[in-house]
Design a protein around this motif. Structure first.
Motif, mmCIF file in Angstrom:
data_model
loop_
_atom_site.group_PDB
_atom_site.id
_atom_site.type_symbol
_atom_site.label_atom_id
_atom_site.label_comp_id
_atom_site.label_asym_id
_atom_site.label_seq_id
_atom_site.Cartn_x
_atom_site.Cartn_y
_atom_site.Cartn_z
ATOM 1 N N GLY A 3 8.328 -8.155 16.150
ATOM 2 C CA GLY A 3 7.475 -7.354 17.008
ATOM 3 C C GLY A 3 6.630 -6.345 16.266
ATOM 4 N N GLY A 4 6.621 -6.413 14.944
ATOM 5 C CA GLY A 4 5.957 -5.401 14.148
ATOM 6 C C GLY A 4 4.574 -5.793 13.681
ATOM 7 N N MET A 5 4.232 -5.358 12.460
ATOM 8 C CA MET A 5 2.891 -5.561 11.938
ATOM 9 C C MET A 5 2.645 -7.007 11.549
ATOM 10 S SD MET A 5 2.276 -2.308 9.426
ATOM 11 C CE MET A 5 2.950 -0.685 9.756
ATOM 12 N N SER A 6 1.372 -7.367 11.590
ATOM 13 C CA SER A 6 0.944 -8.651 11.040
ATOM 14 C C SER A 6 0.914 -8.524 9.519
ATOM 15 C CB SER A 6 -0.453 -9.002 11.551
ATOM 16 O OG SER A 6 -1.411 -8.120 10.979
ATOM 17 N N PRO A 7 0.802 -9.635 8.787
ATOM 18 C CA PRO A 7 0.735 -9.542 7.321
ATOM 19 C C PRO A 7 -0.386 -8.637 6.818
ATOM 20 C CG PRO A 7 1.158 -11.806 7.977
ATOM 21 C CD PRO A 7 0.891 -11.038 9.234
ATOM 22 N N SER A 8 -1.555 -8.718 7.425
ATOM 23 C CA SER A 8 -2.675 -7.885 6.977
ATOM 24 C C SER A 8 -2.417 -6.408 7.254
ATOM 25 C CB SER A 8 -3.976 -8.326 7.663
ATOM 26 O OG SER A 8 -4.339 -9.628 7.264
ATOM 27 N N GLU A 9 -1.813 -6.107 8.408
ATOM 28 C CA GLU A 9 -1.495 -4.720 8.727
ATOM 29 C C GLU A 9 -0.442 -4.170 7.769
ATOM 30 O OE1 GLU A 9 -2.405 -5.052 13.537
ATOM 31 O OE2 GLU A 9 -0.367 -5.300 12.770
ATOM 32 N N LEU A 10 0.566 -4.986 7.480
ATOM 33 C CA LEU A 10 1.613 -4.571 6.554
ATOM 34 C C LEU A 10 1.035 -4.312 5.165
ATOM 35 C CD1 LEU A 10 4.649 -4.114 6.150
ATOM 36 C CD2 LEU A 10 4.848 -6.535 5.547
ATOM 37 N N GLU A 11 0.145 -5.194 4.736
ATOM 38 C CA GLU A 11 -0.511 -5.035 3.438
ATOM 39 C C GLU A 11 -1.305 -3.724 3.402
ATOM 40 O OE1 GLU A 11 -4.118 -7.462 1.947
ATOM 41 O OE2 GLU A 11 -2.344 -8.564 1.258
ATOM 42 N N SER A 12 -1.987 -3.406 4.497
ATOM 43 C CA SER A 12 -2.750 -2.165 4.560
ATOM 44 C C SER A 12 -1.832 -0.951 4.509
ATOM 45 C CB SER A 12 -3.586 -2.126 5.845
ATOM 46 O OG SER A 12 -4.539 -3.155 5.855
ATOM 47 N N TRP A 13 -0.697 -1.020 5.190
ATOM 48 C CA TRP A 13 0.262 0.097 5.192
ATOM 49 C C TRP A 13 0.747 0.390 3.773
ATOM 50 C CZ3 TRP A 13 6.092 -0.190 5.816
ATOM 51 C CH2 TRP A 13 6.648 1.079 6.024
ATOM 52 N N VAL A 14 1.028 -0.675 3.027
ATOM 53 C CA VAL A 14 1.521 -0.498 1.659
ATOM 54 C C VAL A 14 0.396 -0.064 0.721
ATOM 55 C CG1 VAL A 14 2.541 -1.695 -0.320
ATOM 56 C CG2 VAL A 14 3.433 -2.109 1.977
ATOM 57 N N THR A 15 -0.817 -0.545 0.975
ATOM 58 C CA THR A 15 -1.934 -0.264 0.070
ATOM 59 C C THR A 15 -2.545 1.110 0.296
ATOM 60 O OG1 THR A 15 -2.452 -2.635 -0.018
ATOM 61 C CG2 THR A 15 -4.161 -1.105 -0.768
ATOM 62 N N VAL A 16 -2.767 1.485 1.571
ATOM 63 C CA VAL A 16 -3.497 2.731 1.849
ATOM 64 C C VAL A 16 -2.691 3.730 2.673
ATOM 65 C CG1 VAL A 16 -5.689 1.502 1.768
ATOM 66 C CG2 VAL A 16 -4.575 1.836 3.966
ATOM 67 N N GLY A 17 -1.531 3.343 3.149
ATOM 68 C CA GLY A 17 -0.720 4.252 3.950
ATOM 69 C C GLY A 17 0.498 4.736 3.188
ATOM 70 N N ASP A 18 1.543 5.119 3.932
ATOM 71 C CA ASP A 18 2.775 5.622 3.322
ATOM 72 C C ASP A 18 3.714 4.502 2.897
ATOM 73 O OD1 ASP A 18 2.110 8.272 3.574
ATOM 74 O OD2 ASP A 18 3.067 8.507 5.535
ATOM 75 N N GLY A 19 3.312 3.247 3.136
ATOM 76 C CA GLY A 19 4.203 2.132 2.839
ATOM 77 C C GLY A 19 4.625 2.059 1.387
ATOM 78 N N ARG A 20 3.690 2.329 0.471
ATOM 79 C CA ARG A 20 4.020 2.287 -0.958
ATOM 80 C C ARG A 20 5.065 3.348 -1.297
ATOM 81 N NH1 ARG A 20 4.524 -1.140 -4.604
ATOM 82 N NH2 ARG A 20 6.546 -0.111 -4.641
ATOM 83 N N PHE A 21 4.880 4.559 -0.748
ATOM 84 C CA PHE A 21 5.827 5.644 -0.989
ATOM 85 C C PHE A 21 7.201 5.291 -0.423
ATOM 86 C CE2 PHE A 21 7.447 9.924 0.444
ATOM 87 C CZ PHE A 21 7.779 10.390 -0.824
#
Length: 343
Positions: free
Chosen positions: A103-121
């Motif tokens: 029920g969560g993010m699509s692959p592109s959304e997840l990639e964006s979270w890690v690339t430009v959001g707090d996902g990497r942290f």
């Protein structure tokens, strides 16, 4: 939900970063995987980009061995792994956020979270807990639900049983499915009515398509199917900045390649299957139950420790941002961007 304060009160001052000095030392790394082709491609890329100075020795295991990859790499038994972080959700459910959050993010959304959001942290914090440096490293592509016979509604799954993996197992249990089988553990699939968590290419390669010919989409239980790579943190820290950058960029490149390759392979597999596959729309009550149970599983992360709670919080915050972007609309976005560039 109010977002937590993760980075403290201050803002780090800008610093000038010198260009890393290219190391001349030879580096040999060992890698465990259940994705032999993807791992070999990554090994070849690192070898080519480094001019042969960095070598990656690939050891292939079965899917049932992947749960042990985390301890093997964090303990120094191997330098790297490449698999789905689905395999590690029993150690920390936050791993599922970076693999296939139902029920969560699509692959592109997840990639964006890690690339430009707090996902990497968040991924760095999660990795530090287990002594690894983790990255996104590809994608298996779309994962419908596969059934022996058409699924008329939720009761068919509850009585018939479903095979899945990672957080999907928890979602199915919360949905009231009595017989939930873990695909990664090599469980008996003859006892289930449906499989959730394999792409059409994987179904074809495993020989399961003949027994489960009914493809049900879209599947809220598996909106993403991201692979991950992890490096022993001590080994990673011992590398020069230049070698770290080279390996990271190679993994990033392979992430894009493997996503595109998965899309191609799944389209080819579906085309070759032809009339052997019958497509159906997901029954509404199954869809609703998946979303409700996914929300329950995500909420449980707030009781699974600080890292899981902070990761879930950041994940939800970014989903809210994504929804906001969608509301703006592409036209408004591009008009606003055009105006900003003319100032």
């Amino acid at each position: 939900m109010k977002r937590r304060t993760l980075l403290g009160g201050g803002v780090a001052a800008a610093t000038v970063v010198a260009t890393p000095v290219i190391s001349q030392d030879r580096v040999s790394l060992s890698l465990l995987t259940d994705r032999g082709d993807a791992a070999s491609s990554l090994s070849d890329r690192i070898g080519a980009v480094s001019g042969g100075r960095i070598s990656v020795d690939v050891s292939t295991a079965t899917a049932s061995d992947t749960a042990g990859f985390l301890d093997q790499v964090s303990g120094g038994g191997a330098d790297m792994y490449l698999t789905s972080h689905d395999a590690f959700v029993s150690r920390n459910p936050a791993f599922g956020l970076f693999a296939a959050m139902p029920g969560g993010m699509s692959p592109s959304e997840l990639e964006s979270w890690v690339t430009v959001g707090d996902g990497r942290f968040m991924l760095d914090l999660l990795g530090e807990e287990f002594g690894i440096k983790a990255f996104m490293a590809g994608d298996d592509g779309a994962m419908p639900m596969w059934a022996r016979r058409p699924i008329a509604g939720l009761s068919d799954l509850q009585s018939g049983g479903v095979a899945s993996s990672g957080l999907g197992l928890r979602v199915l249990s919360d949905m009231g499915v009595q017989n939930v089988v873990d695909i990664l553990s090599g469980g008996d699939l003859s006892s289930v009515a449906a499989i959730e968590g394999l792409s059409v290419a994987q179904m074809t390669r495993s020989g399961l398509l003949g027994a489960f010919p009914h493809m049900i989409t879209p599947n809220a239980g598996r909106p993403s199917a991201t692979l991950g790579a992890g490096v022993n943190l001590s080994r990673w820290s011992s590398l020069s900045e230049a070698d770290q950058l080279l390996i990271e960029r190679c993994i990033m490149a392979e992430h894009g390649v493997q996503r595109s390759l998965a899309l191609h392979n799944n389209v080819v597999a579906l085309s070759e299957a032809g009339s052997a596959v019958t497509s159906h729309e997901m029954p509404q009550d199954v869809w609703d139950a998946q979303i409700a149970s996914a929300n329950t599983v995500l909420a449980q992360m707030f009781d699974a420790g600080d890292i899981a709670a902070d990761s879930a919080d950041a994940y939800l915050f970014f989903i809210g941002d994504v929804a906001g972007w969608s509301e703006i609309g592409e036209t408004a976005y591009f008009l606003g961007r055009k105006q900003a560039l003319t100032l």
